[in-house]
Each structure stands twice: as C-alpha cells, then as structure tokens.
Design a protein around this motif. Structure first.
Motif, PDB file in Angstrom:
ATOM      1  N   ASN A   1      -1.888  -8.870  -1.373  1.00  0.00           N
ATOM      2  CA  ASN A   1      -3.106  -8.868  -2.160  1.00  0.00           C
ATOM      3  C   ASN A   1      -3.903  -7.604  -1.826  1.00  0.00           C
ATOM      4  OD1 ASN A   1      -4.509 -10.108  -4.149  1.00  0.00           O
ATOM      5  ND2 ASN A   1      -5.190 -11.843  -2.925  1.00  0.00           N
ATOM      6  N   TYR A   2      -3.968  -6.669  -2.775  1.00  0.00           N
ATOM      7  CA  TYR A   2      -4.647  -5.395  -2.553  1.00  0.00           C
ATOM      8  C   TYR A   2      -6.140  -5.455  -2.823  1.00  0.00           C
ATOM      9  CZ  TYR A   2       0.013  -3.264  -2.535  1.00  0.00           C
ATOM     10  OH  TYR A   2       1.294  -2.924  -2.250  1.00  0.00           O
TER      11      TYR A   2
ATOM     12  N   SER B   1       6.190  -4.907  -4.271  1.00  0.00           N
ATOM     13  CA  SER B   1       5.493  -4.921  -5.554  1.00  0.00           C
ATOM     14  C   SER B   1       6.337  -4.189  -6.597  1.00  0.00           C
ATOM     15  CB  SER B   1       4.099  -4.295  -5.441  1.00  0.00           C
ATOM     16  OG  SER B   1       4.198  -2.962  -5.025  1.00  0.00           O
TER      17      SER B   1
ATOM     18  N   SER C   1       2.900  -8.551  -6.957  1.00  0.00           N
ATOM     19  CA  SER C   1       2.792  -8.062  -5.592  1.00  0.00           C
ATOM     20  C   SER C   1       2.762  -9.230  -4.617  1.00  0.00           C
ATOM     21  CB  SER C   1       1.523  -7.226  -5.429  1.00  0.00           C
ATOM     22  OG  SER C   1       1.411  -6.758  -4.106  1.00  0.00           O
TER      23      SER C   1
END
Length: 178
Positions: free
Chosen positions: A86-87, A62, A83
């Motif tokens: 996937n946060y 990221s 990123s």
C-alpha cells in the motif's frame, strides 16, 4: 527640398507595404486551420483492446493491466493497477487495486505509436489535480508489433513489461465533428 521629402515619404510607404506583405505571407505559411473533423487514424488499431495478464504477475509486487479503445485518431485508456504494497491512503489504493483513465489523440510514424492526452475520470471528464494518483498531461511512445489481426504488442519506451493486447471489439472510424 520638397522632392527629397516626397522621395523619403514614398520610400517609407514602400517599406511599410513590403513589411506588411512579408508579415502577411509568413502568417499564411506559419498557421494552418484546424480540421473540423477527426482524422481517420490507423485502421488496424480501431476498436477495443485488452491486456489480460502480464508474465509472472503472481510473483510481481505490483503490475498494471491495460484496456485501450481507439476511435479514429483518438484513444481512451484504462490502467488497472495492482499492488501487494500500500503506497498511499486506502481511499485511493482500495486495498491494492485502483484504476486511472486517460483520453487523447494518437499518431503513428513507422512502428512507433505516439499517445498524447490527459488523465481524466472514468466518464472522460476533467480530473481534479487534488484527486488520487496522476493528473495532467500524459505522453507515451510505444513500439507496435501486430502479432495477428487480433493481437498487438505495445512495447513502451518507459516500461520493461510489454502490453500484449487482444482485440475485444473491432470498430470502424466514423469521423466526428470537433
């Protein structure tokens, strides 16, 4: 007896006057009027700046790219983040690409630029705390190195990757009323 009472009354009034005078004097030195216009800010940063890439960005999980706009003593910043992971929910993450916006004022002391503001929406309006990503106050210090008239390096005190920003558009400060 009456003379003693008169003396006490005089001393009481004198002490009251002295206290009032001191409080008034302290309030004059402790408070200052806010300016009615923006201050000029730093001439060398006036305008729009963009970071096009970061070193080895293809190998990073990221990273973020910055767009900065300085107008007199104010700034507006767009942080475009990317990123491969996937946060959070895709409604916020947008398949690994999202943007955050900040507006505020800045000051410079020697080689350090101090940005202080708040996270906002793209149009500069107040950002609801229940929205995606960060909200509320933003404060950051950057060591600034002017490489050329059109290239500045902002080295954040909280991030290891410096922001190498190139000048997109030069502007001049025209102070606006506050």
């Amino acid at each position: 007896m009456q003379k003693i009472q008169q003396t006490r009354f005089f001393l009481f009034r004198f002490k009251l006057f002295a206290l009032s005078f001191l409080l008034g004097a302290f309030s004059l030195t402790a408070c200052t009027m806010n300016p009615d216009k923006q201050t000029p800010g730093e001439e060398y940063v006036q305008g729009e700046w963009r970071q096009d890439s970061v070193p080895a960005q293809n190998r990073l999980v990221s990273y973020s790219l910055y767009d900065l706009k300085f107008s007199c003593d104010s700034f507006y910043m767009k942080i475009s983040s990317f990123s491969k992971i996937n946060y959070g929910p895709d409604t916020c993450m947008n398949s690994g690409h999202w943007a955050e916006y900040i507006k505020g004022t800045y000051s410079q002391k020697l080689d350090t630029l101090h940005l202080k503001g708040e996270f906002c929406n793209a149009d500069g309006s107040y950002k609801d705390e229940k929205g995606c990503f960060r909200s509320g106050d933003y404060e950051e210090y950057f060591k600034v190195k002017q490489k050329t008239d059109s290239l500045i390096q902002f080295a954040s005190t909280s991030n290891v990757i410096p922001i190498n920003a190139r000048l997109i558009k030069r502007t001049s400060c025209v102070p606006k009323p506050l």
